[in-house]
Each structure stands twice: as C-alpha cells, then as structure tokens.
Design an enzyme around this catalytic site. Sequence first.
Site, PDB file in Angstrom:
ATOM      1  N   SER A 238       0.840  -1.192   0.000  1.00 52.18           N
ATOM      2  CA  SER A 238       0.000   0.000   0.000  1.00 52.18           C
ATOM      3  C   SER A 238       0.877   1.245   0.000  1.00 52.18           C
ATOM      4  O   SER A 238       2.095   1.160   0.139  1.00 52.18           O
ATOM      5  CB  SER A 238      -0.908   0.015   1.230  1.00 52.18           C
ATOM      6  OG  SER A 238      -0.166   0.388   2.379  1.00 52.18           O
ATOM      7  N   LYS A 239       0.228   2.387  -0.154  1.00 50.79           N
ATOM      8  CA  LYS A 239       0.984   3.629  -0.215  1.00 50.79           C
ATOM      9  C   LYS A 239       1.862   3.837   1.024  1.00 50.79           C
ATOM     10  O   LYS A 239       2.880   4.500   0.968  1.00 50.79           O
ATOM     11  CB  LYS A 239       0.035   4.829  -0.366  1.00 50.79           C
ATOM     12  CG  LYS A 239      -0.495   5.034  -1.756  1.00 50.79           C
ATOM     13  CD  LYS A 239      -2.010   4.927  -1.809  1.00 50.79           C
ATOM     14  CE  LYS A 239      -2.415   3.541  -2.262  1.00 50.79           C
ATOM     15  NZ  LYS A 239      -3.718   3.085  -1.900  1.00 50.79           N
ATOM     16  N   ARG A 240       1.430   3.264   2.124  1.00 48.40           N
ATOM     17  CA  ARG A 240       2.187   3.431   3.359  1.00 48.40           C
ATOM     18  C   ARG A 240       3.549   2.742   3.296  1.00 48.40           C
ATOM     19  O   ARG A 240       4.434   3.015   4.094  1.00 48.40           O
ATOM     20  CB  ARG A 240       1.396   2.868   4.539  1.00 48.40           C
ATOM     21  CG  ARG A 240       0.064   3.560   4.740  1.00 48.40           C
ATOM     22  CD  ARG A 240      -0.634   3.039   5.966  1.00 48.40           C
ATOM     23  NE  ARG A 240       0.181   3.232   7.171  1.00 48.40           N
ATOM     24  CZ  ARG A 240      -0.124   2.728   8.360  1.00 48.40           C
ATOM     25  NH1 ARG A 240      -1.202   2.020   8.501  1.00 48.40           N
ATOM     26  NH2 ARG A 240       0.653   2.944   9.400  1.00 48.40           N
ATOM     27  N   ASP A 241       3.692   1.826   2.380  1.00 47.20           N
ATOM     28  CA  ASP A 241       4.961   1.118   2.263  1.00 47.20           C
ATOM     29  C   ASP A 241       5.942   1.852   1.365  1.00 47.20           C
ATOM     30  O   ASP A 241       6.989   1.322   1.018  1.00 47.20           O
ATOM     31  CB  ASP A 241       4.731  -0.293   1.703  1.00 47.20           C
ATOM     32  CG  ASP A 241       3.792  -1.099   2.572  1.00 47.20           C
ATOM     33  OD1 ASP A 241       4.063  -1.186   3.775  1.00 47.20           O
ATOM     34  OD2 ASP A 241       2.786  -1.608   2.051  1.00 47.20           O
ATOM     35  N   GLY A 242       5.596   3.059   0.972  1.00 47.84           N
ATOM     36  CA  GLY A 242       6.468   3.800   0.076  1.00 47.84           C
ATOM     37  C   GLY A 242       5.788   3.976  -1.265  1.00 47.84           C
ATOM     38  O   GLY A 242       4.604   3.737  -1.405  1.00 47.84           O
TER      39      GLY A 242
END
Length: 461
Positions: A238-242
Amino acid sequence: MTVTRFAPSPTGYLHIGGLRTALFSWLTAQHNKGEFLLRIEDTDMARNSEEAKDAILKAFEWVGMSHDGEVVYQSKRFDLYKKYIDQLLKEGKAYKCYMSKEELATLREEQMTKKERTRYDGRYRDFSGTPPEGVDPVIRIKAPQEGEIFFVDGVKGAISIAASEVDDFVIARADGAPTYNFVVAIDDALMGLTDVIRGDDHLYNTPKQIVVYNALGLDLPNFNHVAMINNEQGKKLSKRDGATDVMDYKAMGYLPEALLNFLVRLGWSHGDQEIFSIAEMIDLFDPKNINKSSSNYNLDKLLWLNAHYIKNMPNEKLAVLLKEYGVNVEGHDKVELLLDATKERGKTLVELAEQINLILSAPNEYDEKSSKKAFKGEAKTILADFVVMLQNWEGTLHLPCDYHSVMDKLVETKEIGFGKIGMPLRVSLLGSMTGSGLDEIMAILGVDETVSRIEKAIATL
RNA sequence: GGCCCCAUCGUCUAGCGGUUAGGAUCCAUGGUUUUCAUCCAUGUUACAGGAGUUCAAUUCUCCUUGGGGUCACCA
C-alpha cells in the site's frame, strides 16, 4: 506469432506491480519477436478517467516500453460486444435476469449468515414466465453446473476449479454495458493473444473467462498468473509502504533501467545473474522461469542497482537527465571531470544533483562540526600560504594532478601532514568534510573560484 | 468462512534425491582513499513443523501451521 498484452483499467496511476506484469508481457513478446499490445479496460464509465489513462501511457513512455499497434479502448467496442451478447442470448447460452439489486443483496445476506459462498442462485436461468414490472434485466451467461473447469497455467501448473464455484455471472449490466470478464475474453481472443500474463489476483477470473471462450467457441490462450508483490512484512503493498506509483520513482531519481532490472528479478531469475541490460532481459526472459511464490518488496537492491547504473552511465546521457533534477551542467567547460568526480557519490539522480550543486555553488555556511575540526590551529596561515602558491602557479594549473602537486609542495615546504591543508581546504571549498576529491574539485573550479572560496573562509576565521 | 495458490538467509533468489545448501542485497569488520563515497577482501544469518516414500530428502506425497488471492450490475 507470440502476442501478449497489458490491459490496465484507467482508474489511477500505473502501479509498480502493474509495471512488473507489463514488463513480463513485454519481454515475452520481445523475446519471441512477437507483439505487445496495450488495451485500456474502460467498460466502467463511472470510474474511468482521462488523466489516469494519460498517466499510464506516460509511465510506459518513461520506462521505454513501447507497445505495438494502436491502443485498444474497450469503451469504443461496445457494439462489438453487443453482437456477441445477442448471439449468446439467441443461442440460449445467456439469459435475462430480472432479479433486482435488492433481491440480490438479500440473497447474499442469507448466504453469508449461513456461511455459504455468496453466489447467484440461477433463479432466472430457465425462466419463461412474465417478467416483473419495472426491472431492467441484466444478462447472465450460463455457466456449467457440474464438473470442473480445468486449465494449465504457465507458472502455477494445473488448476482445476469446481463448476459449482462459478455462478451464472453478469455479462451485461442493466444499462446494457458489458462487464469485465466477458469483454476480456472476447478481446483477448479477437486481438490474437497467445499468452496472457497477469497478476494472480485474476486467477479466479480465468474459469469465468473460460466459460465465455467456450460459449463463443473461441480458442484459449496460454494463461500465466504471476504471484503478487507484497510489502516487506508480506502484506499487501500500500501507499504506506512507500511509492507505488511508477512515476514516483522518476521523481526520486531512479533510472528506468534500474527499476526494470529490479522488477525483472522480483519473481524471475536467470541463475545467479543480478544485472540485466534491457537487451539481456529480452534475450534471456522466459515465463517458465517465473516464480510461483509471491515476493516481498524491499528497496535496498533497487538503490544498489540505481547506483550501479548511474556509475556506468555515459556522461553525456547523465548530463541530459540531470536537467530534470534542476542541474544544468551541459554548458560547463569541465563537465566530464565534474560528472566523473561525482557520479560514484550519488545513489539517485537527486543525490547526484546535490553532490554537483555542492561543487557548483560556493558554500553559504560551514558545517559546524567540520569547521570546528578543520579550522583550528594554523589553518588560517596554511590556507593563506596555499592561496599565494596557487596564484604563483596559476598559468600551469589545469589538471587535478597539477593542483595536487601544489598541495605536495606546500606540505613539503611547511613540513606538515596532508590533513593540515586537506581538511581546512575541503571545508573552505564545500562547506563540510565530505565530498569529492580535492584535486578534482579545484580543477573543476579553476584557480580564481578556488582562491575566492578559500579567501571567503579565511575571512570568517 | 468456502474455494484457489504459495512456503530456502531480514529481503531478492539458485537448487530440480546424494551439495561444506550457492549468489546478490543488507549488516559488521578489515584494506585502498588526505575526508566521504566508490572499490576490494572477510564474516554472521536459511531449507516453517510433523508424518510418510526411499539406501538417501531442501528436493516427491500427505497433514499441520503460516502467508497471499478471490468470492460485484469493479477491473
């Protein structure tokens, strides 16, 4: 002839995982001297966006993966799909279903409370009575009610799914628009696809599409389902992973060749080889070497690859690319030297641009820790002496080694260690203790600028 | 939950019955470098667990566990 395709839906940017499956498809086509087609899956008029489509095309352009032929837009082929829907209706292989959305929702709820698989119950499959008023029917295809749907997947091997798992799914919405699983099968067949390479989130769509192929009497392509890319913890990316948007990698200073090299090794390998030029990938790629298991996303290796490609990139090309990162070195009379001196110090083009700027613009301030260490003791007089020597030798100073000999001379006559001049000189020129070789820096700056920076530093002491 | 798929160092992976389980990255240490980076060398770390099959299992089979995917009038 081998024909592959990438078929994104224009609902957002090009995802890094999408780029990998596109790369696998593209490589398969290139390797077999076939065709790689691009199809935009925009049957859902409500969710499409023009910007998304443009963003996807732009990302393809950036990485240099070109497609063959015209881009196919499903939204422009509705007449074609309509023809096949009518045909199936006429042949009794599809039927109108008058179940309302509310009824469907109720059915689904019941199934869920009973912990059953939610599926359409086929209530209109053999309906011949009077249709209820006020309901625009959807059209459902008749899926087999018993037996198994079997196919051999190029990467997963034999897959068989019980027919009971596949219900009579909708092929045309109430408004007449065809649905995904229906048009994919038709387009893949009509576009002459020989190898479908896609994420394994589509694995369960395959039996549905096979129902369509069979109903229409179309030939099946080879299916290859590539396992997902997860984050480092093995969870969905997800976006939270970069960054997940391909174009973010450009913004961060990654080279497309590094990104592609990184991606090709995620789920595919050729022995122990790590570095693959595009030509090598094309030469060596074979979908049968694609891994069955999913892989986790970790940027360490991408960074390493990027550094590798920057180090090995011709300076002219680097100079052109650098312009997009706010650095224009093309007019500089010492471009070669400048890039040679800095390109091993930047793992990304962003970092490289920073390194270059460090040399190109005089320091506005001196790093506190560095100056404290370097500007102590006799530093001031040593720097002053060095300036005098530079000015005396001015006409003979051109190459890094020329400047080096001046430093040698200074160290010799004053009987001091190299560090005594090296450290203060470095801080004077760059503002901190780290950076490229002093000889190179001075040769790039020239005597005037070098002297000017040293004098500026002396003035603060 | 049903169904499907998967399982080797932290991560990416090689392996396709008999290997001191290899490489890369990361990390650590040493060397080169006036600094930093590069580069070179060395080192730590893996076959999820349990049953089988076999003279022999990381490799084949089954089970367990763990992970993922999917169950729309989205794609």
